[in-house]
Design an enzyme around this catalytic site. Structure first.
Site, PDB file in Angstrom:
ATOM      1  N   LYS A  86       0.872  -1.176   0.000  1.00 35.22           N
ATOM      2  CA  LYS A  86       0.000   0.000   0.000  1.00 35.22           C
ATOM      3  C   LYS A  86       0.906   1.221   0.000  1.00 35.22           C
ATOM      4  O   LYS A  86       1.729   1.390   0.919  1.00 35.22           O
ATOM      5  CB  LYS A  86      -0.896  -0.052   1.243  1.00 35.22           C
ATOM      6  N   ASP A  91     -14.699   1.411   9.458  1.00 36.39           N
ATOM      7  CA  ASP A  91     -15.001   1.561   8.034  1.00 36.39           C
ATOM      8  C   ASP A  91     -15.318   0.204   7.406  1.00 36.39           C
ATOM      9  O   ASP A  91     -14.763  -0.171   6.374  1.00 36.39           O
ATOM     10  CB  ASP A  91     -13.822   2.234   7.308  1.00 36.39           C
TER      11      ASP A  91
HETATM   12  N1  LIG Z   1      -3.562  -7.219   1.155  1.00 35.21           N
HETATM   13  C1  LIG Z   1      -4.275  -7.017   0.057  1.00 35.21           C
HETATM   14  N2  LIG Z   1      -4.384  -7.972  -0.893  1.00 35.21           N
HETATM   15  C2  LIG Z   1      -5.118  -7.733  -2.023  1.00 35.21           C
HETATM   16  N3  LIG Z   1      -5.778  -6.581  -2.294  1.00 35.21           N
HETATM   17  C3  LIG Z   1      -5.709  -5.601  -1.375  1.00 35.21           C
HETATM   18  C4  LIG Z   1      -4.964  -5.755  -0.159  1.00 35.21           C
HETATM   19  N4  LIG Z   1      -5.082  -4.617   0.569  1.00 35.21           N
HETATM   20  C5  LIG Z   1      -5.860  -3.795  -0.156  1.00 35.21           C
HETATM   21  N5  LIG Z   1      -6.240  -4.358  -1.317  1.00 35.21           N
HETATM   22  C6  LIG Z   1      -7.082  -3.738  -2.377  1.00 35.21           C
HETATM   23  O1  LIG Z   1      -6.860  -2.334  -2.384  1.00 35.21           O
HETATM   24  C7  LIG Z   1      -8.082  -1.622  -2.053  1.00 35.21           C
HETATM   25  C8  LIG Z   1      -7.755  -0.379  -1.246  1.00 35.21           C
HETATM   26  O2  LIG Z   1      -7.085  -0.752  -0.038  1.00 35.21           O
HETATM   27  P1  LIG Z   1      -7.524  -0.114   1.354  1.00 35.21           P
HETATM   28  O3  LIG Z   1      -8.958  -0.378   1.548  1.00 35.21           O
HETATM   29  O4  LIG Z   1      -6.596  -0.622   2.385  1.00 35.21           O
HETATM   30  O5  LIG Z   1      -7.264   1.435   1.000  1.00 35.21           O
HETATM   31  P2  LIG Z   1      -7.991   2.742   1.571  1.00 35.21           P
HETATM   32  O6  LIG Z   1      -7.383   3.982   1.081  1.00 35.21           O
HETATM   33  O7  LIG Z   1      -7.941   2.688   2.993  1.00 35.21           O
HETATM   34  O8  LIG Z   1      -9.409   2.565   0.928  1.00 35.21           O
HETATM   35  P3  LIG Z   1     -10.771   3.353   1.150  1.00 35.21           P
HETATM   36  O9  LIG Z   1     -10.498   4.777   1.029  1.00 35.21           O
HETATM   37  O10 LIG Z   1     -11.623   2.826   0.036  1.00 35.21           O
HETATM   38  O11 LIG Z   1     -11.274   2.909   2.469  1.00 35.21           O
HETATM   39  C9  LIG Z   1      -8.946  -2.670  -1.333  1.00 35.21           C
HETATM   40  O12 LIG Z   1     -10.325  -2.361  -1.454  1.00 35.21           O
HETATM   41  C10 LIG Z   1      -8.568  -3.935  -2.084  1.00 35.21           C
HETATM   42  O13 LIG Z   1      -9.245  -3.990  -3.320  1.00 35.21           O
HETATM   43 MG   LIG Z   2     -10.637   0.620   1.871  1.00 37.23          MG
END
Ligand SMILES: Nc1ncnc2c1ncn2[C@@H]1O[C@H](COP(=O)(O)OP(=O)(O)OP(=O)(O)O)[C@@H](O)[C@H]1O
Ligand SMILES: [Mg+2]
Length: 325
Positions: A58, A156
């Site tokens: 990430k 969330d």
């Molecule tokens: N460990 C993982 N393995 C596979 N896909 C992942 C993983 N972590 C995240 N993703 C993908 O990436 C997307 C975004 O990750 P995450 O939800 O952690 O980000 P975010 O910025 O916090 O998102 P949001 O703003 O939508 O809540 C997830 O919805 C998923 O599709």
């Molecule tokens: Mg998310």
């Protein structure tokens, strides 16, 4: 689905060393994206003849201006993930804070939200009761750990923050960027949280978030109920116009801006309410998933089950469902 991204807030700090070499982004597959972040797959080359599992990285989205809120959020998430260990919570692998800021996690196959979107394009059939019960059992078990052992509210819950491996072999909770501290009674501890407030995605938010009320562990249970609903309806909650309801088009609109506003209002009026069961869902075949959906979406938080009780009930229902097949 940018409209369902989590809003932004601020938090904590942390420091670790880079442990891996990250190839330039064109060489990485994108697994997903979120608010100001991309999640990329890092395929790791074999070491000492052993195949190594891929990681999910990430990272801050380069196209978004450097932003302390996103940076702090990623650091806080890494800090928390590092302290947790549970089969239904995405595993921490590494955190890098020098040249590139990244959070390394175990890579899973797909988010449930992406699976739902894919399903609409494919056969458009609701997920099976056993698949819905497996999500309920695994994620309730993750929330039980989070609420009781860690004393933390996820904050969330939604299909996009649940990761699925294979045909629902394992489901894992991810995205710990907007968590809130709970006290020993499961109530949100405002005094320990600085300026933090509940920042979850509105369409999934519980009535106590929408109308103002006490935030507690049960505030995660409502959106889990809506997530089970999503698996039956194949759409995000409160995005559907009722067949016999044209009130959102009433007061003949004069320009597109007004139309946008009236549509937004139509949908947001429904936030914090329990959506109707989709008409194609058989009350008999889906009796167990529906029972869980109903109890999770009780408007009074005290009437909703704890994650602990929900996990036990969902496991039992899943067992019965598997025996029946
Ligand atoms: N460990 C993982 N393995 C596979 N896909 C992942 C993983 N972590 C995240 N993703 C993908 O990436 C997307 C975004 O990750 P995450 O939800 O952690 O980000 P975010 O910025 O916090 O998102 P949001 O703003 O939508 O809540 C997830 O919805 C998923 O599709
Ligand atoms: Mg998310």
């Amino acid at each position: 689905m940018t409209e369902f991204k989590t809003p932004i807030k601020g938090t904590v700090n942390m420091n670790f060393n880079d442990k891996i070499t990250i190839p330039p982004s064109p060489f990485l597959n994108r697994l997903g994206y979120g608010t100001g972040v991309n999640v990329m797959q890092l395929v790791r080359s074999p070491r000492a003849g052993q195949i190594r599992s891929p990681w999910a990285l990430k990272m801050l989205n380069k196209r978004v201006k450097p932003n302390k809120v996103y940076t702090d959020r990623l650091k806080a998430e890494a800090d928390l993930l590092k302290r947790m260990s549970h089969p239904n919570i995405v595993g921490f692998r590494a955190f890098g804070n020098s040249k590139i800021l990244y959070l390394g996690m175990e890579a899973c196959d797909l988010s449930l939200g992406d699976m739902i979107e894919k399903r609409i394009e494919d056969d458009g059939e609701a997920f099976l009761p056993r698949q819905i019960l497996k999500v309920a059992a695994d994620i309730a078990s993750a929330l039980d750990y989070l609420h009781t052992k860690m004393q933390i509210l996820h904050g969330d819950m939604k299909s996009y923050n649940i990761l699925v491996n294979g045909d629902f072999v394992t489901c894992k909770l991810c995205d710990f960027g907007v968590t809130l501290p709970l006290d020993e009674n499961g109530v949100f501890e405002k005094s320990r949280s600085g300026k933090s407030v509940y920042f979850g995605t509105e369409a999934w938010s519980a009535p106590e978030v929408i109308h103002g009320g006490q935030i507690c562990d049960k505030t995660d249970i409502w959106p889990l109920g809506l997530t089970l609903w999503e698996m039956m309806a194949l759409m995000p909650p409160h995005t559907q116009v009722e067949d016999d309801d044209d009130s959102y088009m009433e007061n003949s609109v004069q320009c597109l801006d007004d139309l946008d506003e009236s549509i937004d209002e139509y949908f947001s009026d429904k936030y914090g309410t329990r959506p109707a069961v989709p008409i194609n869902i058989s009350e008999k075949v889906y009796a167990h998933p529906l029972a869980l959906f109903y109890c999770c979406t009780e408007s009074m938080s005290a009437m909703r089950p704890s994650a602990h009780h929900l996990a036990i009930a969902a496991h039992d229902m899943l067992e019965q469902c598997q025996k029946g097949n």
